[in-house]
Design an enzyme around this catalytic site. Structure first.
Site, PDB file in Angstrom:
ATOM      1  N   ASP A 159      -2.102  -0.997  -4.079  1.00 40.46           N
ATOM      2  CA  ASP A 159      -2.604   0.342  -4.354  1.00 40.46           C
ATOM      3  C   ASP A 159      -1.381   1.241  -4.485  1.00 40.46           C
ATOM      4  OD1 ASP A 159      -3.674   2.866  -4.375  1.00 40.46           O
ATOM      5  OD2 ASP A 159      -4.800   2.656  -2.512  1.00 40.46           O
TER       6      ASP A 159
ATOM      7  N   TYR B 223       0.864  -1.166   0.000  1.00 39.97           N
ATOM      8  CA  TYR B 223       0.000   0.000   0.000  1.00 39.97           C
ATOM      9  C   TYR B 223       0.907   1.224   0.000  1.00 39.97           C
ATOM     10  CZ  TYR B 223      -3.269   3.516   1.795  1.00 39.97           C
ATOM     11  OH  TYR B 223      -4.018   4.643   1.977  1.00 39.97           O
TER      12      TYR B 223
ATOM     13  N   HIS C  72     -12.485   1.743  -4.093  1.00 44.57           N
ATOM     14  CA  HIS C  72     -11.677   0.969  -5.038  1.00 44.57           C
ATOM     15  C   HIS C  72     -12.468  -0.270  -5.451  1.00 44.57           C
ATOM     16  CE1 HIS C  72      -7.586   2.827  -4.355  1.00 44.57           C
ATOM     17  NE2 HIS C  72      -8.242   3.285  -3.300  1.00 44.57           N
TER      18      HIS C  72
END
Length: 229
Positions: free
Chosen positions: A123, A86, A220
């Site tokens: 991400d 992330y 998302h």
């Protein structure tokens, strides 16, 4: 669970392992692994659920002060290495995002030099090209599509990694994140911020790479790959 993936990677879990109930730690046939923020409870965090138990799982990889933020899990299997990350969003801390990403690029370069089979997902908080967001002209002045950030993905690709989605689909309008409000998702005003990258030695084994925009539940949507290893 309606689907049956071999491995599930989740970012921004916002929970430490000890706060999860047993159903979320290990469910069905999956082994659960977690990296959580020790600095700010309820911040960042990543998780891997895997049907096959990895040989080794390493959290955070010594990313300086980001080691405390629970942003990275590296799972080592006999035939490949998986990195679930992330990445920081830039906001008003672009320099910190660049430092984090440059440290990541040092590691990906070493993995490529070692000829390991590598899968990287997460991400990234970066849309790479003008095809990866709805309003590139306006977004070019904002975090997530700054030239400095886009150049980081250029470096990753130059090292020999492949953007799996773009191996199958070069069209615009395929996004993984939509802002809250203004009916953005229904209007498909979004950005492709979530990515799977694979090392060059895996490109002939990749069967598919999908954006699962029909699956709701977050700002998302999930993405997936099918690969023979």
């Amino acid at each position: 669970m309606d689907e049956d993936p071999d491995i599930i990677c989740i970012q921004e879990t916002k929970a430490t392992g000890d706060k999860l109930n047993d159903a979320l730690k290990d469910f069905d046939d999956y082994h659960g692994y977690f990296a959580s923020s020790t600095k700010t409870p309820g911040f960042s965090g990543v998780a891997i659920y895997s049907k096959t138990e990895p040989v080794k799982v390493i959290d955070n990889l010594g990313y300086g002060k980001y080691k405390e933020e629970g942003r990275i899990l590296k799972a080592e299997y006999p035939d490949f290495t998986l990195m679930n990350i992330y990445f920081p969003s830039a906001g008003d801390k672009l320099n910190e995002k660049m430092q984090f990403f440059n440290h990541f690029l040092d590691k990906t370069e070493k993995l490529m030099e070692s000829d390991e089979n590598v899968i990287i997902c997460g991400d990234f908080n970066i849309a790479h090209t003008t095809n990866d967001l709805a309003n590139p002209k306006d977004a070019s002045r904002n975090p997530g599509f700054l030239q400095q950030e886009r150049g980081l993905l250029d470096i990753l690709i130059a090292q020999g990694y492949y953007d799996t989605f773009r191996m199958f689909n070069q069209e615009s309008g395929n996004y993984t994140w939509w802002p809250n409000g203004y009916d953005s998702r229904a209007k498909n005003i979004g950005m492709r911020l979530d990515h799977f990258f694979i090392s060059e030695n895996l490109k002939d084994r990749l069967k598919s790479s999908l954006i699962r925009s029909e699956i709701m539940g977050s700002d998302h949507c999930p993405i997936s790959i099918e690969i023979d290893i």
